[in-house]
Design a protein around this motif. Sequence first.
Motif: not given
Length: 153
Positions: A130-141, A143-151
């Motif tokens: 479950p920890l690994s799954l949650k961490a993997f899901e967190m990568t989306g957040y 990536k979105e923070a990075i995308r917003q910064h880049m824009t």
Amino acid sequence: MQCMRNLSKEVWQDCITFFLHTEICCDAAIVTNSPPWLLASYPKGKLFQLTQEEIQILLAREGREKLFLQGATLAGIKCLLIRDNLYTEGNNTMDLRTKGQNGSSQAVTIVQVESVYLVVIGQKGTEGGPLSLKAFEMTGYIKEAIRQHMTHL
């Protein structure tokens, strides 16, 4: 990717705070390996004490078999390597377990997101899956923070 490391500390801290609100982990950090440094961490946890040497050993592409034999150390905490798919395309995760005193241990997961790595320690009793799954899901957040910064550049 230099621009990822140039994100403000606040962006990285927001990612850590967001992850800690999931209540599945008790500590988290974001690190990078070129040059190795700690980008953000939970100030009340232990991972803020991660050393550059620990990060270099953990993230080195060469000599990874040593990790299976010797384990790894995170902020002075000895860990056993359970699964190493950190540099496996499409997976990019590593699972460890702390070597606790009195037989207690905690799950640890590391997930690669572009050129940064999310390191999380689970709450006592949280299993690695479950920890690994949650961490993997967190990568989306992240990536979105990075995308917003880049824009906004």
